[in-house]
Design an enzyme around this catalytic site. Structure first.
Site, PDB file in Angstrom:
ATOM      1  N   GLU A 191      31.743  34.917  51.878  1.00 34.53           N
ATOM      2  CA  GLU A 191      32.062  34.362  50.283  1.00 34.53           C
ATOM      3  C   GLU A 191      31.002  33.327  50.114  1.00 34.53           C
ATOM      4  OE1 GLU A 191      36.401  33.467  49.795  1.00 34.53           O
ATOM      5  OE2 GLU A 191      37.117  35.427  50.691  1.00 34.53           O
ATOM      6  N   GLU A 249      34.429  40.069  42.387  1.00 33.47           N
ATOM      7  CA  GLU A 249      35.965  40.054  42.598  1.00 33.47           C
ATOM      8  C   GLU A 249      36.414  39.478  41.073  1.00 33.47           C
ATOM      9  OE1 GLU A 249      38.030  38.965  45.883  1.00 33.47           O
ATOM     10  OE2 GLU A 249      39.984  39.105  45.060  1.00 33.47           O
TER      11      GLU A 249
HETATM   12  O1  KIV Z   1      39.235  40.307  52.212  1.00 30.48           O
HETATM   13  C1  KIV Z   1      39.477  41.375  51.396  1.00 30.48           C
HETATM   14  O2  KIV Z   1      40.258  42.198  51.406  1.00 30.48           O
HETATM   15  C2  KIV Z   1      38.425  41.378  50.375  1.00 30.48           C
HETATM   16  C3  KIV Z   1      38.530  42.303  49.283  1.00 30.48           C
HETATM   17  C4  KIV Z   1      39.556  41.673  48.251  1.00 30.48           C
HETATM   18  C5  KIV Z   1      37.029  42.516  48.557  1.00 30.48           C
HETATM   19  O3  KIV Z   1      37.295  40.451  50.442  1.00 30.48           O
END
Ligand code: KIV
Length: 271
Positions: free
Chosen positions: A122, A189
């Site tokens: 991220e 997202e």
């Molecule tokens: O951890 C997860 O499920 C994610 C998705 C929402 C893309 O990062």
């Protein structure tokens, strides 16, 4: 014939070809062997072993508590089921923010101990050194921009991100940095559909959306949401394909009833 039907094994190269050919990429989360096998058999392109396991598997309020060891446990269970899918694993909170060396060793542990095909991380500019270092070791990296749940205490809310111009510009810039660093794809997202469209048109790598509208190169959902196992979670972007909470609830009640009524097992269900 679509790329999806032709390939025996999905790779980063296949995902790139899907973008070029305009074929949308299907991606879902999974955390265990049995569900991963169904998704793989069904022809899913990518399985994400998401740190959402912290919420949906372990019952935590956020994704922050899950550890690298726990992610490795989930990911190795998933990989054992896979014949065709590309498997990506989230680097969990606290396993990469320290420095790029720590990020690299976490990524290497995931690749070595699970057999997965790539990692997801991220952030944008602030983690770009780590992204470059991981990619230089040969590990494929998927970026993740917009609502990044590991930063939930900084945001303070799960509301739509990048609705203001400054944040939208930063997101577009971050996407370009991730592409230049060598990421093979980016998850977007919960951002406005028009911004996601602009990002997907600007970068050449696939952009896979969750709550980012229809103009991106693919879609990802958390498996518990897609299957209706979570009955409380109802964001606008979610399409539920089953109501498994109800189905499992009814089956459980029927089983309890049959045991209590001495109906199960019957003559044919015993040795
Ligand atoms: O951890 C997860 O499920 C994610 C998705 C929402 C893309 O990062």
């Amino acid at each position: 014939m679509s790329v999806h039907k032709e390939v025996k094994r999905v790779t980063t190269h296949v995902l790139q070809k899907m973008k070029v050919d305009g074929e949308k990429i299907s991606m879902i989360t999974a955390y265990d062997f049995s569900m991963a096998r169904i998704f793989d058999d069904a022809g899913m392109d990518v399985i994400l072993v998401g740190d959402s396991a912290s919420n949906v598997m372990a019952g935590h309020e956020t994704t922050l508590p899950i550890t690298l060891d726990q992610m490795i446990y989930h990911a190795s269970s998933v990989v054992r089921a896979i014949k065709r899918c590309f498997v990506v694993v989230d680097l969990p909170f606290g396993s990469y923010q320290g420095n790029s060396k720590e990020a690299l060793s976490s990524a290497i542990r995931i690749m070595k101990e699970t057999g997965a095909h790539g990692i997801k991380i991220e952030g944008g500019e602030e983690i770009i050194e780590s992204v470059k270092r991981i990619i230089s070791s040969g590990v494929p990296v998927m970026g993740h921009l917009g609502l990044t749940p590991q930063s939930i205490y900084k945001f303070g809310t799960y509301a739509v991100r990048a609705t203001e111009e400054a944040e939208a510009n930063k997101l577009l810039h971050d996407a370009q940095l991730l592409q230049e660093a060598g990421c093979f794809a980016i998850v977007l997202e919960k951002i406005p559909a028009q911004l996601a469209k602009k990002v997907a048109e600007t970068v050449q790598i696939p952009c896979i959306g969750i709550g980012a509208g229809r103009y991106v190169d693919g879609q990802v959902l958390v498996m518990h949401d897609m299957l209706g196992i979570n009955k409380e979670f109802k964001p606008r972007f979610l399409r539920r394909y089953l109501n498994l909470y109800e189905e499992i609830f009814k089956a459980s009640q029927q089983y309890i009833h049959d045991v209590k009524a001495k109906d199960f097992p019957n003559e044919n269900e015993q040795y």
